[in-house]
Design an enzyme around this catalytic site. Structure first.
Site, PDB file in Angstrom:
ATOM      1  N   ARG A 105       0.821  -1.219   0.000  1.00 36.13           N
ATOM      2  CA  ARG A 105       0.000   0.000   0.000  1.00 36.13           C
ATOM      3  C   ARG A 105       0.854   1.269   0.000  1.00 36.13           C
ATOM      4  NH1 ARG A 105      -0.239  -2.459   4.915  1.00 36.13           N
ATOM      5  NH2 ARG A 105       0.450  -1.280   6.750  1.00 36.13           N
ATOM      6  N   TYR A 106       2.167   1.127   0.212  1.00 40.40           N
ATOM      7  CA  TYR A 106       3.041   2.299   0.281  1.00 40.40           C
ATOM      8  C   TYR A 106       3.862   2.514  -0.994  1.00 40.40           C
ATOM      9  CZ  TYR A 106       2.068   1.952   5.286  1.00 40.40           C
ATOM     10  OH  TYR A 106       1.444   1.893   6.499  1.00 40.40           O
ATOM     11  N   ILE A 107       3.937   1.533  -1.864  1.00 38.15           N
ATOM     12  CA  ILE A 107       4.794   1.637  -3.043  1.00 38.15           C
ATOM     13  C   ILE A 107       3.945   1.610  -4.313  1.00 38.15           C
ATOM     14  CG2 ILE A 107       6.860   0.693  -1.971  1.00 38.15           C
ATOM     15  CD1 ILE A 107       6.148  -2.027  -3.030  1.00 38.15           C
TER      16      ILE A 107
END
Length: 698
Positions: A105-107
């Site tokens: 979800r962060y990349i």
């Protein structure tokens, strides 16, 4: 028990086939496993040129892949770290340290332009329903390049396994071009971690290679590991060093990890142990040297097959020709459809056939009127006018009809005809066209993927022995540029593993890797291929005492891009040459009572020294006014045979030999000479001439 055995008999082959084809073994056609193919297809469906959250890509891919999000996420990160087809944004982990990527979800990620250019063409792609029947997924991508050799692969299936090592992008494309042209080619692995390899037992992809870390001395005592073998990380490498130390196989006092973007592990040998001895121990007892065994098992035409690197190149080259034929045939078909429609449109508007439908009461009569109106203009027309064509003509808007530009329309039709002729020409010479396509791919993307792993012989095999000198390096004296993109001037053939050496007038030299283009800052004395054993001769005047020195040297070992000196700083270089068999001629400055004004020194009389040596004085205490290369002997002149003496026309008798005088004749001759001498003495009044010597006759 019987029921369980029967269940195994019925389902084991189905299970084994599924694992082999759908999980572990890549397909030779596009080089991908099913999970990788599904990831790239999902990204193509989502592609809008912007980055997408990896979590969204995983969710979209689960429409095609039935094995959960973890396997999709791991495969996506691995593809992104290879750098060919997926561009990542954010923390995708570190292949050097082994650090894991951030949560999905962060990349973010998106397709690279290379993937768009070489992998996809839905118009010629075969599709099958997905596992739940709600969607369709591609069976294989129409890949134009050998993807499997670029990415490499590892997989364990039922009763079989595969291990394919990654190769360099530029070398793979060049090998594919050579294969299409029918020329020989040779491919060797290239790892993203760098290092060095010995490929003497590679056996075209079904043997072994030895992979070493790049270790260099620092400060004479410490060793620095700057590149690590493929499949290792700095953590596993340091663990192997610590394990060898505990077992007494390695003696070191400390090991420090300073790795950031690049690997840097510093090893300090124990007191009394040399760096050279520690280096051998690191290669012998730790992961600084490992062996990779390659086993090229692929799915080819639906069945498992053991192949080789050259066999895979040939298969992918044949598939490229097939893909290009399909694309050209599709292009010709689409252009033909466009030309057909534009022809009907031109006839319909230019001849005002739309006026025929003004008094037709029914739709059928309208269609018949348009069809009958087209017939006189299509007497020799090769294609049949269909009902869909008539419906499309009837759907033309008044604005299109009123603003129809016949000249622009004809120009567009001529352009389509030209494109059709070009496509047919390419289809007729498909191999030449395939080579052009690959050359364009190489030109566009080759510079993004330089070779990172050096090919060396750990058992006496040097890199140059296996390298193909397929590059031409040029040096332009006027601009000072050197590289493979430089035309004219001095040029020579080189491979990607060769080095460029140049000497400058200020007394420095550098060794550079072969690259596309770089600028040499300073006046160049010599530029060419680097050979650590090649001799050079230099005459220079010392900057302090102005004494001329001559030295003959070779550069020996070197570190790339580091500046070295071959004469003391501030010295003036008078002569610099790589030639042999020459003679130096020099003139001295005039001084009082000077007997000799010039001298010569042959190249054979100049002793060979190290590059750091001062050299020997050229002319003792004299000061040189000028110097030049007097003579260059390129090769010894052949021995000239004496011409035969011409035979005399007539033979004459030899002159008779006079016999020697007798003793009496000699005494008479001496007496005569004495008388003549005595008369001369008396005439000139020299009586004392015979006082000490006696009479002349005696």
């Amino acid at each position: 028990m019987t029921g369980l055995r029967g269940l195994y008999r019925e389902n084991f082959m189905d299970y084994a086939t599924y694992v082999i084809k759908e999980r572990a073994i890549p397909d030779a056609a596009d080089g991908l496993k099913p999970v990788q193919r599904r990831i790239l297809w999902a990204m193509l469906e989502m592609d809008d040129g912007r980055f997408n959250k990896v979590a969204n890509v995983i969710g979209h891919c689960m429409r095609y892949h039935p094995h959960g999000d973890q396997s999709i996420g791991a495969a996506l990160v691995a593809l992104a770290n290879r750098g060919y087809f997926i561009e990542g944004q954010g923390n995708f982990g570190n292949i050097f340290t082994g650090d894991e990527a951030s949560a999905s979800r962060y990349i973010e990620c998106r397709l690279t332009q290379l993937a768009r250019d070489t992998l996809f063409n839905p118009a010629i792609t075969e599709f099958v329903p997905s596992y739940d029947g709600r969607n369709r997924e591609p069976v294989l991508f129409p890949a134009k390049i050998p993807v499997l050799l670029l990415l490499g692969a590892d997989g364990i299936a039922v009763g079989m396994s595969t291990r394919i090592l990654p190769h360099n992008f530029n070398e793979v494309i060049q090998a594919q071009m050579a294969c299409i042209r029918g020329e020989p080619f040779h491919l060797l692995p290239d790892f993203p971690q760098g290092g060095a390899i010995d490929v003497s037992a590679y056996e075209d992809g079904n043997g072994r290679i030895r992979n070493r870390a790049r270790i260099e001395p620092r400060g004479g005592k410490k060793l620095v590991i700057s590149e690590i073998p493929y499949g290792t990380t700095t953590e596993t490498l340091m663990a192997s060093i610590e394990n060898a130390t505990r077992k007494g196989r390695l003696k070191i006092t400390s090991i420090d990890d300073y790795t950031t973007e690049n690997v840097e592990i510093e090893v300090t040998p124990a007191r009394g142990v040399s760096a050279e001895e520690t280096l051998r121990q690191l290669y012998a007892h730790t992961e600084c040297e490992i062996t990779h065994t390659s086993n090229m098992l692929v799915i080819q035409d639906g069945v498992p097959l053991e192949t080789t690197v050259s066999g895979l190149i040939r298969y992918c080259s044949d598939r490229l020709l097939h893909v290009l034929r399909l694309e050209l045939q599709l292009e010709i078909s689409n252009l033909g459809d466009s030309l057909h429609w534009m022809t009907l449109e031109q006839i319909f508007i230019e001849n005002r056939l739309y006026k025929l439908i003004e008094e037709c009461p029914t739709l059928e009569e309208v269609r018949d009127a348009v069809g009958q109106g087209l017939l006189p203009f299509l007497t020799d027309y090769p294609r049949e006018v269909t009902a869909d064509d008539i419906e499309r003509l009837l759907a033309l808007k008044i604005r299109r009809i009123s603003r129809f530009d016949i000249e622009a329309h004809r120009k567009e039709m001529d352009d389509i005809k030209g494109r059709m002729r070009l496509a047919k020409k390419r289809l007729g010479s498909i191999r030449d066209y395939a080579t052009e396509v690959l050359a364009e791919i190489l030109k566009k993307y080759g510079k993004l993927f330089p070779r990172k792993t050096a090919v060396e012989g750990f058992s006496g095999i040097q890199r140059r022995e296996i390298a193909i000198a397929n590059l031409r390096v040029g040096y332009d004296k006027e601009t000072g540029f050197v590289g493979t993109a430089v035309k004219g001037g001095v040029s020579w053939h080189a491979s990607e593993y060769d080095r460029i050496l140049y000497f400058l007038e200020d007394g420095t030299y550098r060794v550079m890797p072969v690259q596309e283009k770089f600028l040499v800052d300073g006046k160049v004395l010599w530029c060419g291929p680097a050979d650590k054993d090649m001799p050079f001769t230099c005459v220079y005047r010392d900057g302090t005492d102005k004494i001329p020195y001559v030295k003959r040297f070779s550069i020996g070992g070197f570190i790339l891009e580091r500046e070295y000196r071959f004469v003391p700083e501030g010295s003036e270089v008078l002569v610099f040459t790589p030639l042999t068999g020459f003679v130096l001629e020099y003139w001295f400055e005039r001084k009082k009572r000077m007997k000799t004004r010039k001298g010569q020194t042959a190249s054979a009389d100049i002793p060979e020294k190290g590059v750091k040596a001062r050299g020997v004085r050229l002319c003792g205490s004299h000061t040189i006014a000028s110097i030049k290369l007097l003579e260059t002997i390129l090769e010894e002149k052949p021995e000239q045979k004496p011409e035969p003496e011409p035979e005399p026309e007539t033979l004459s008798e030899p002159e008779p030999v006079k016999p020697p005088m007798s003793l009496e004749e000699i005494e008479e001759k001496a007496e005569e000479l004495n008388k003549r001498l005595r008369s001369i003495v008396e005439k000139y009044d020299m009586p004392d001439l015979f006082e000490d010597q006696g009479e002349p006759g005696k």
